[in-house]
Scaffold this motif. Sequence first.
Motif, PDB file in Angstrom:
ATOM      1  N   SER A 185      60.261 -50.583  93.000  1.00  0.00           N
ATOM      2  CA  SER A 185      58.711 -50.484  93.127  1.00  0.00           C
ATOM      3  C   SER A 185      57.928 -49.385  92.169  1.00  0.00           C
ATOM      4  O   SER A 185      56.274 -49.313  93.051  1.00  0.00           O
ATOM      5  CB  SER A 185      57.982 -51.480  93.723  1.00  0.00           C
ATOM      6  OG  SER A 185      58.711 -53.006  94.463  1.00  0.00           O
ATOM      7  N   LYS A 186      58.019 -48.692  92.127  1.00  0.00           N
ATOM      8  CA  LYS A 186      56.960 -47.322  92.106  1.00  0.00           C
ATOM      9  C   LYS A 186      56.091 -47.148  91.032  1.00  0.00           C
ATOM     10  O   LYS A 186      56.453 -47.798  89.677  1.00  0.00           O
ATOM     11  CB  LYS A 186      58.216 -45.760  91.881  1.00  0.00           C
ATOM     12  CG  LYS A 186      59.048 -45.416  93.479  1.00  0.00           C
ATOM     13  CD  LYS A 186      58.487 -45.132  94.541  1.00  0.00           C
ATOM     14  CE  LYS A 186      59.606 -45.626  95.666  1.00  0.00           C
ATOM     15  NZ  LYS A 186      59.215 -44.380  96.442  1.00  0.00           N
ATOM     16  N   ALA A 187      55.334 -46.274  90.999  1.00  0.00           N
ATOM     17  CA  ALA A 187      54.155 -46.534  90.071  1.00  0.00           C
ATOM     18  C   ALA A 187      54.751 -46.126  88.743  1.00  0.00           C
ATOM     19  O   ALA A 187      54.183 -46.672  87.605  1.00  0.00           O
ATOM     20  CB  ALA A 187      52.717 -45.282  90.190  1.00  0.00           C
ATOM     21  N   VAL A 188      55.916 -45.180  88.953  1.00  0.00           N
ATOM     22  CA  VAL A 188      56.476 -44.670  86.913  1.00  0.00           C
ATOM     23  C   VAL A 188      57.682 -44.920  88.105  1.00  0.00           C
ATOM     24  O   VAL A 188      58.311 -44.209  87.820  1.00  0.00           O
ATOM     25  CB  VAL A 188      55.834 -43.164  87.022  1.00  0.00           C
ATOM     26  CG1 VAL A 188      57.105 -42.802  85.568  1.00  0.00           C
ATOM     27  CG2 VAL A 188      54.691 -43.214  87.043  1.00  0.00           C
ATOM     28  N   GLY A 227      59.850 -41.321  85.796  1.00  0.00           N
ATOM     29  CA  GLY A 227      59.251 -41.444  87.424  1.00  0.00           C
ATOM     30  C   GLY A 227      60.838 -40.215  87.991  1.00  0.00           C
ATOM     31  O   GLY A 227      61.971 -40.606  87.528  1.00  0.00           O
ATOM     32  N   PRO A 228      60.824 -40.285  88.799  1.00  0.00           N
ATOM     33  CA  PRO A 228      61.418 -39.857  89.714  1.00  0.00           C
ATOM     34  C   PRO A 228      63.015 -40.742  89.945  1.00  0.00           C
ATOM     35  O   PRO A 228      62.932 -41.444  90.501  1.00  0.00           O
ATOM     36  CB  PRO A 228      60.971 -39.183  91.355  1.00  0.00           C
ATOM     37  CG  PRO A 228      59.780 -40.569  91.720  1.00  0.00           C
ATOM     38  CD  PRO A 228      59.526 -40.043  90.173  1.00  0.00           C
ATOM     39  N   LEU A 229      64.790 -40.127  89.741  1.00  0.00           N
ATOM     40  CA  LEU A 229      65.485 -41.283  90.759  1.00  0.00           C
ATOM     41  C   LEU A 229      64.927 -41.768  92.152  1.00  0.00           C
ATOM     42  O   LEU A 229      64.049 -41.123  93.160  1.00  0.00           O
ATOM     43  CB  LEU A 229      66.294 -40.353  90.558  1.00  0.00           C
ATOM     44  CG  LEU A 229      67.193 -40.092  88.937  1.00  0.00           C
ATOM     45  CD1 LEU A 229      68.105 -38.954  89.151  1.00  0.00           C
ATOM     46  CD2 LEU A 229      67.926 -41.198  88.634  1.00  0.00           C
ATOM     47  N   PRO A 230      65.480 -42.419  92.186  1.00  0.00           N
ATOM     48  CA  PRO A 230      65.180 -43.739  93.726  1.00  0.00           C
ATOM     49  C   PRO A 230      66.221 -42.786  94.933  1.00  0.00           C
ATOM     50  O   PRO A 230      67.403 -42.099  94.843  1.00  0.00           O
ATOM     51  CB  PRO A 230      66.906 -44.716  93.482  1.00  0.00           C
ATOM     52  CG  PRO A 230      66.658 -45.315  92.078  1.00  0.00           C
ATOM     53  CD  PRO A 230      66.568 -43.973  91.486  1.00  0.00           C
ATOM     54  N   GLU A 231      65.312 -42.534  95.885  1.00  0.00           N
ATOM     55  CA  GLU A 231      65.302 -41.904  97.479  1.00  0.00           C
ATOM     56  C   GLU A 231      65.195 -42.711  98.487  1.00  0.00           C
ATOM     57  O   GLU A 231      66.050 -43.720  98.385  1.00  0.00           O
ATOM     58  CB  GLU A 231      64.177 -41.238  97.314  1.00  0.00           C
ATOM     59  CG  GLU A 231      63.561 -39.974  95.985  1.00  0.00           C
ATOM     60  CD  GLU A 231      61.834 -39.953  97.041  1.00  0.00           C
ATOM     61  OE1 GLU A 231      61.150 -40.380  97.309  1.00  0.00           O
ATOM     62  OE2 GLU A 231      61.505 -39.025  95.637  1.00  0.00           O
ATOM     63  N   ILE A 232      66.010 -42.006  98.997  1.00  0.00           N
ATOM     64  CA  ILE A 232      66.876 -43.115 100.691  1.00  0.00           C
ATOM     65  C   ILE A 232      65.299 -43.223 101.286  1.00  0.00           C
ATOM     66  O   ILE A 232      64.467 -43.378 101.190  1.00  0.00           O
ATOM     67  CB  ILE A 232      67.234 -42.118 101.315  1.00  0.00           C
ATOM     68  CG1 ILE A 232      68.049 -41.659 100.713  1.00  0.00           C
ATOM     69  CG2 ILE A 232      67.856 -42.792 102.512  1.00  0.00           C
ATOM     70  CD1 ILE A 232      69.630 -40.315 101.650  1.00  0.00           C
ATOM     71  N   VAL A 233      65.409 -44.548 101.205  1.00  0.00           N
ATOM     72  CA  VAL A 233      64.075 -45.573 101.778  1.00  0.00           C
ATOM     73  C   VAL A 233      63.797 -45.121 103.391  1.00  0.00           C
ATOM     74  O   VAL A 233      62.676 -44.663 103.867  1.00  0.00           O
ATOM     75  CB  VAL A 233      64.259 -47.122 101.835  1.00  0.00           C
ATOM     76  CG1 VAL A 233      62.892 -47.461 102.406  1.00  0.00           C
ATOM     77  CG2 VAL A 233      64.305 -46.927  99.380  1.00  0.00           C
ATOM     78  N   PHE A 234      64.205 -44.712 103.602  1.00  0.00           N
ATOM     79  CA  PHE A 234      64.852 -45.050 105.784  1.00  0.00           C
ATOM     80  C   PHE A 234      66.166 -44.688 106.420  1.00  0.00           C
ATOM     81  O   PHE A 234      67.424 -44.985 105.519  1.00  0.00           O
ATOM     82  CB  PHE A 234      64.273 -45.897 106.326  1.00  0.00           C
ATOM     83  CG  PHE A 234      64.830 -46.890 105.765  1.00  0.00           C
ATOM     84  CD1 PHE A 234      64.094 -48.256 104.777  1.00  0.00           C
ATOM     85  CD2 PHE A 234      66.198 -48.335 106.362  1.00  0.00           C
ATOM     86  CE1 PHE A 234      64.800 -49.291 105.069  1.00  0.00           C
ATOM     87  CE2 PHE A 234      66.734 -48.824 106.316  1.00  0.00           C
ATOM     88  CZ  PHE A 234      66.462 -49.864 105.605  1.00  0.00           C
ATOM     89  N   PRO A 235      65.797 -43.413 106.814  1.00  0.00           N
ATOM     90  CA  PRO A 235      64.719 -42.273 106.772  1.00  0.00           C
ATOM     91  C   PRO A 235      64.800 -42.017 105.742  1.00  0.00           C
ATOM     92  O   PRO A 235      64.784 -41.316 104.901  1.00  0.00           O
ATOM     93  CB  PRO A 235      65.477 -41.554 108.199  1.00  0.00           C
ATOM     94  CG  PRO A 235      66.936 -41.636 108.151  1.00  0.00           C
ATOM     95  CD  PRO A 235      67.209 -42.361 106.829  1.00  0.00           C
ATOM     96  N   LYS A 236      62.793 -41.533 105.719  1.00  0.00           N
ATOM     97  CA  LYS A 236      62.236 -40.793 104.361  1.00  0.00           C
ATOM     98  C   LYS A 236      62.521 -39.770 104.711  1.00  0.00           C
ATOM     99  O   LYS A 236      61.822 -38.891 105.994  1.00  0.00           O
ATOM    100  CB  LYS A 236      61.127 -41.020 104.063  1.00  0.00           C
ATOM    101  CG  LYS A 236      60.348 -40.864 103.602  1.00  0.00           C
ATOM    102  CD  LYS A 236      60.754 -41.389 102.214  1.00  0.00           C
ATOM    103  CE  LYS A 236      60.036 -41.144 100.515  1.00  0.00           C
ATOM    104  NZ  LYS A 236      60.246 -41.969 100.248  1.00  0.00           N
ATOM    105  N   PHE A 237      63.033 -38.548 103.643  1.00  0.00           N
ATOM    106  CA  PHE A 237      63.284 -36.894 104.011  1.00  0.00           C
ATOM    107  C   PHE A 237      62.928 -36.620 103.119  1.00  0.00           C
ATOM    108  O   PHE A 237      61.833 -36.515 101.446  1.00  0.00           O
ATOM    109  CB  PHE A 237      64.742 -36.176 103.380  1.00  0.00           C
ATOM    110  CG  PHE A 237      65.683 -37.357 104.154  1.00  0.00           C
ATOM    111  CD1 PHE A 237      66.001 -36.686 105.284  1.00  0.00           C
ATOM    112  CD2 PHE A 237      66.938 -38.676 104.171  1.00  0.00           C
ATOM    113  CE1 PHE A 237      66.585 -37.330 106.219  1.00  0.00           C
ATOM    114  CE2 PHE A 237      67.646 -38.904 104.735  1.00  0.00           C
ATOM    115  CZ  PHE A 237      67.675 -38.180 105.655  1.00  0.00           C
ATOM    116  N   ASP A 238      62.195 -35.313 103.715  1.00  0.00           N
ATOM    117  CA  ASP A 238      60.786 -35.041 101.968  1.00  0.00           C
ATOM    118  C   ASP A 238      61.045 -32.952 101.849  1.00  0.00           C
ATOM    119  O   ASP A 238      61.704 -32.140 103.225  1.00  0.00           O
ATOM    120  CB  ASP A 238      59.723 -34.260 103.435  1.00  0.00           C
ATOM    121  CG  ASP A 238      59.068 -33.438 102.240  1.00  0.00           C
ATOM    122  OD1 ASP A 238      58.616 -33.399 101.726  1.00  0.00           O
ATOM    123  OD2 ASP A 238      57.358 -32.644 103.529  1.00  0.00           O
TER     124      ASP A 238
END
Length: 208
Positions: A139-142, A148-159
């Motif tokens: 559900s990302k904007a792009v 858009g960016p490839l799927p990231e880990i939802v939780f825990p969120k890493f920076d």
Amino acid sequence: MKTSFIASLLIASAAAFTTVPQHSAKSTRTVARVSLDDIGGATAPLKNFDPLRVAQIGDESTLAWFRAAELKHSRVAMLATTGYLVQGAGIHFPGMLSSNVSFEDLSKMKPLEAWDAVPDAGKAQIIGTIFVAELATESKAVHYTKGGPLPEIVFPKFDFSNIDPAVLEKKRCRELNNGRLAMIGIMSFIAANNIPGSVPALVGNPAF
């Protein structure tokens, strides 16, 4: 329940390689080959290993979808493989999973038998959590198929914003390689559990 669990894994794996309508063969292959070189994840000893030429199906958005599917399956497989090994080793949380099922009781079972013993409400919570995570990544904007960016880990969120791009790329390749190995690993675990003797290295292991 065991059968449905295995079937769901097979269906998910098959979905990662579902094809989409192709454009002109010449333009598609040119774009796909360039994208395969640029999308990352190609590591020694078999860089851009693609004997079935899956990368030549569709266009850049199709290739991005394949990579996202590989990435998601890799992460799920790493969790599944780790969970199987932890369960097989008898490691467990203290206390009760439900009013009549304890973690200790589950730890005495084989991993797939333990899954069968989890109450339906518990299974629903696990599947629901997975659904929320999947919804968040899609559900990302792009969308990743549109640049858009490839799927990231939802939780825990890493920076990862402060990590050097070269280091981050190396870590991403490691994640993919570990995930690819984990996919092979969990498939071998399931085969060993359901087809005695199918994985010689696991014959006689009490976890199977």
